[in-house]
Write an enzyme that holds these catalytic residues in place. Structure first.
Site, PDB file in Angstrom:
ATOM      1  N   PRO A 194      36.459  41.512  42.897  1.00 20.38           N
ATOM      2  CA  PRO A 194      37.385  41.299  44.037  1.00 20.38           C
ATOM      3  C   PRO A 194      36.615  41.083  45.346  1.00 20.38           C
ATOM      4  CG  PRO A 194      38.128  43.137  42.674  1.00 20.38           C
ATOM      5  CD  PRO A 194      36.743  42.777  42.186  1.00 20.38           C
ATOM      6  N   TYR A 195      35.567  41.870  45.562  1.00 17.62           N
ATOM      7  CA  TYR A 195      34.746  41.723  46.767  1.00 17.62           C
ATOM      8  C   TYR A 195      34.108  40.337  46.825  1.00 17.62           C
ATOM      9  CZ  TYR A 195      30.743  42.475  49.875  1.00 17.62           C
ATOM     10  OH  TYR A 195      29.814  42.354  50.867  1.00 17.62           O
ATOM     11  N   MET A 196      33.563  39.880  45.708  1.00 15.43           N
ATOM     12  CA  MET A 196      32.913  38.567  45.694  1.00 15.43           C
ATOM     13  C   MET A 196      33.926  37.443  45.929  1.00 15.43           C
ATOM     14  SD  MET A 196      29.775  39.216  45.528  1.00 15.43           S
ATOM     15  CE  MET A 196      28.736  40.634  45.104  1.00 15.43           C
TER      16      MET A 196
ATOM     17  N   ALA B  31      36.530  37.678  47.858  1.00 14.00           N
ATOM     18  CA  ALA B  31      36.763  37.681  49.309  1.00 14.00           C
ATOM     19  C   ALA B  31      35.621  36.982  50.038  1.00 14.00           C
ATOM     20  CB  ALA B  31      36.906  39.121  49.808  1.00 14.00           C
ATOM     21  N   LYS B  32      34.386  37.258  49.629  1.00 14.50           N
ATOM     22  CA  LYS B  32      33.234  36.638  50.290  1.00 14.50           C
ATOM     23  C   LYS B  32      33.220  35.123  50.042  1.00 14.50           C
ATOM     24  CE  LYS B  32      30.570  38.684  52.414  1.00 14.50           C
ATOM     25  NZ  LYS B  32      30.675  39.024  53.867  1.00 14.50           N
TER      26      LYS B  32
END
Lengths: 209, 209
Positions: free
Chosen positions: A124-126, A128-129
């Site tokens: 999920p973080y990747m 967003a990035k």
């Protein structure tokens, strides 16, 4: 040529500010609270209170570039990943565009290229990035996107690599990231470029061109 | 001119598929599991198993357009908002581009324009939708972005509005959204457009032009 440091109170942000001060590179540290501001004031660093989820516009006054190193980080809740890492970065890109800044230097992440190849908990973080990077690239603001591998607290070596193949591993120290950012800030000719960043054997000058 | 319906098992997705079948508009329902597939098979609808977080490419075979109405929804965890609503939509956009699809019809959300104006608990979701819309708009795939207001289960009226000012309220029934989507799918001349959608007094043909 003052650079606004968004996320100055983060681990990379503080190290960058210290290096910038030592090198007499003008910067303004953007932080969220007077509590965070104390660290910068004690060191005689310029700082400004602003909020990626609120009042933000005024932070850019007198700044010519922006460095985005804010991150709720992979360990905070994904609601903050959406509001800070993604939407905060998008708001900064919109302001960089409307204010005509000369450059946006983004601290992204190595696996942002392909989130599904990241370990499951980081996906999920990747995502967003990846979206934040794409948003920036389409704003028409000159940019540099730096994509560090897995961050460590190892001391600075001043030596980096720009691919996992070159590095032989996927790690990079926050100290080396901060040093690479200082090099990028001082090299205005680098625009519309993306670099992976890992611990390696080359100086930033040799690796980031 | 088959349209791939991504998120076919959702509330809007199912209503859209029923309308499309009734109107003899060719479509393929993309679903995640054989359990979900049963509903479509029982009705003699074409369907395909695929995963927005996994194997996806094959779902596009023989399709010319794509409708994205997948949503983990504002009530699921924001990790799924990042992986489905944002990254799933980005993956579909990349595939729509590489496969040369004629159009990507996106179900977005009214407040995606300005996430910080949404109610606080919806802001992360709106940030994801804003980023997904922007990613699509920069892919070079012809698109239509439909931005419904707050969804209700009211029965279809077949009458819509394209601004809160016109509508006098910020709600729209899922049934009216499904009908508007059917109109969009059947109107290939509409490309690179965005419409807000609320319950109102005009037919889709009168409102969406």
């Amino acid at each position: 040529m003052t650079i606004l440091v968004v996320g100055a109170n983060g681990q990379i942000g503080r190290q960058f500010c210290q290096l910038a001060q030592d090198a007499a590179v003008p910067f303004r540290a953007m932080v969220r609270s007077t509590e965070q501001q104390a660290w910068f004031r004690e060191r005689g660093m310029d700082s400004v209170l602003a909020d990626l989820e609120g009042d933000l516009d005024h932070a850019f006054d007198g700044c010519d570039q922006v460095l985005f190193t804010a991150g709720s980080g992979p360990r905070t809740g994904p609601d903050k990943t959406l509001l800070i890492d993604l939407h905060g970065a998008m708001r900064v890109a919109d302001l960089a565009k409307s204010k005509g800044l000369s450059r946006y230097i983004m601290v992204s992440a190595l696996r942002a290229d392909d989130p599904l190849r990241a370990p499951e908990k980081l996906r999920p973080y990747m995502a967003a990035k990846k979206a934040a990077d794409d948003y920036l690239k389409n704003r028409g603001v000159p940019y540099v996107i730096l994509k560090p591998g897995r961050l460590t607290d190892d001391p600075a070596t001043g030596r980096v690599a720009t691919s996992v193949k070159e590095a032989g591993d996927n790690v990079v120290s926050r100290a080396n990231v901060a040093a690479a950012l200082l090099y990028l800030v001082r090299t205005p000719s680098l625009v519309n470029r993306e670099f992976a960043l890992l611990d390696g054997t080359r100086t930033p000058e040799e690796a980031l061109f």
